[in-house]
Design an enzyme around this catalytic site. Sequence first.
Site, PDB file in Angstrom:
ATOM      1  N   THR A 166       0.857  -1.188   0.000  1.00 42.44           N
ATOM      2  CA  THR A 166       0.000   0.000   0.000  1.00 42.44           C
ATOM      3  C   THR A 166       0.894   1.240   0.000  1.00 42.44           C
ATOM      4  O   THR A 166       2.117   1.136   0.151  1.00 42.44           O
ATOM      5  CB  THR A 166      -0.906   0.037   1.257  1.00 42.44           C
ATOM      6  OG1 THR A 166      -0.085   0.287   2.410  1.00 42.44           O
ATOM      7  CG2 THR A 166      -1.654  -1.268   1.446  1.00 42.44           C
ATOM      8  N   ASP A 167       0.288   2.410  -0.158  1.00 41.72           N
ATOM      9  CA  ASP A 167       1.078   3.643  -0.144  1.00 41.72           C
ATOM     10  C   ASP A 167       1.785   3.848   1.196  1.00 41.72           C
ATOM     11  O   ASP A 167       2.916   4.342   1.238  1.00 41.72           O
ATOM     12  CB  ASP A 167       0.183   4.856  -0.432  1.00 41.72           C
ATOM     13  CG  ASP A 167      -0.263   4.901  -1.879  1.00 41.72           C
ATOM     14  OD1 ASP A 167       0.395   4.235  -2.719  1.00 41.72           O
ATOM     15  OD2 ASP A 167      -1.268   5.573  -2.174  1.00 41.72           O
ATOM     16  N   CYS A 168       1.113   3.476   2.293  1.00 43.82           N
ATOM     17  CA  CYS A 168       1.725   3.679   3.616  1.00 43.82           C
ATOM     18  C   CYS A 168       2.549   2.478   4.073  1.00 43.82           C
ATOM     19  O   CYS A 168       3.386   2.602   4.965  1.00 43.82           O
ATOM     20  CB  CYS A 168       0.653   4.019   4.662  1.00 43.82           C
ATOM     21  SG  CYS A 168      -0.780   2.916   4.624  1.00 43.82           S
ATOM     22  N   TYR A 169       2.297   1.333   3.453  1.00 41.14           N
ATOM     23  CA  TYR A 169       3.076   0.124   3.749  1.00 41.14           C
ATOM     24  C   TYR A 169       3.546  -0.478   2.420  1.00 41.14           C
ATOM     25  O   TYR A 169       2.952  -1.433   1.910  1.00 41.14           O
ATOM     26  CB  TYR A 169       2.230  -0.892   4.519  1.00 41.14           C
ATOM     27  CG  TYR A 169       1.864  -0.471   5.927  1.00 41.14           C
ATOM     28  CD1 TYR A 169       2.828  -0.405   6.923  1.00 41.14           C
ATOM     29  CD2 TYR A 169       0.540  -0.175   6.253  1.00 41.14           C
ATOM     30  CE1 TYR A 169       2.494  -0.042   8.222  1.00 41.14           C
ATOM     31  CE2 TYR A 169       0.199   0.189   7.552  1.00 41.14           C
ATOM     32  CZ  TYR A 169       1.180   0.259   8.529  1.00 41.14           C
ATOM     33  OH  TYR A 169       0.850   0.625   9.805  1.00 41.14           O
TER      34      TYR A 169
END
Length: 387
Positions: free
Chosen positions: A141-144
């Site tokens: 994901t964008d944050c992970y």
Amino acid sequence: MSDYKVNKTIEQINKKIAAGEAVVVTAEEIIDIAKKEGIVEAAKKIDVVTTGTFAPMCSSGAFINIGQSKPLVRTTKTWINNVQAYSGLAAVDCYLGATQTCEDDPLNKRHPGEFNYGGGHVIQDLVAGKQVHIRAESYGTDCYPNRKIEKLVTLEELPNAMLCNPRNAYQNYNCAINKSDKIKYTYMGTLKSDMGNANYSTSGELSPLLNDPYLKTIGVGTRIFLGGAQGYVTWTGTQHKNKVERGLNGVPVTPAGTLAVMGDLKQMSPEWLVGQSIRGYGVSLSVGFGIPIPILNEEILKYTSVCDEDIFTQVVDYGYDYPEGISKSYGQVSYAELKSGSIMIKGRKIPTVPLSSMIKARKIADILKKSIQKAKFFLGQPQHMFY
């Protein structure tokens, strides 16, 4: 006004523990004391009765934080020593179930399978201080953004690990036989054909919930011996039943109460968390479990003085009836009979086999006793009662 001649509180007993004045005995020792001194006098004298059991408890497992990576990852699949842990939580948390099998285990393709390694064995390896191999995947994901991590770690290196068992310390359980003409491989062990053996799994008069049949002293927050460390009761366990047939002493004659429990895995011991391979069935985890029963009044003392001769269970056929969901008893037997080495069923003498360890149950009760006497273990005040 109380209807009891003896009235104590957990707070009062804890003060006596702190002062080194508490009188503590095991659930086996209290039987003779109650007979000799009478229920009321024994209740005045005794402050705590300790219990213990050690047996396979399939509904067990651990919440584990495997530690973050750089760049960060939110795992969606995790394996520890090739045993898959449930990762539908958050970031790098997972739940490793004791009965989860190894990814490459042939299972029962060649019956009966051996089930040499699984979740219970991973938990034992962790508390034994062994290195385990962790690999995890993510869709990113964008944050992970990270999609994969792999590493070798020990329990000490993990950020957090909690033993969290949804169902432990069954209050009584079936005695299993096999009336069919073929060997049956079950969670109650290997059962020979034509009632060649009878397997059972309870420590009887030492078993925690048989010493408090209505859970009058046990609730959320009760402090217990769990896996070699101090743990806590968090709720009733799955499959918990309180509306069951009971003897005149209040003790259920069928499977009844269970407890959900939790504790710090990092404080636990491989002596009291042991992975099990159950031939033809799967993997499990034997758990060391004990509860100190506070003697608040003579009624509680009477419950704790129950003996094997007065604890009964049902003989159930695991050859046909149990797998077909048929509820039928082929006799009621006492734990004194079961522990004698044989029982009589329809005129036949059937050898009995315990799946629980009385030696370890006694050791747990004694550890609890000495820990309380040394003011190293205090009673937990329940915050919510179950009955």
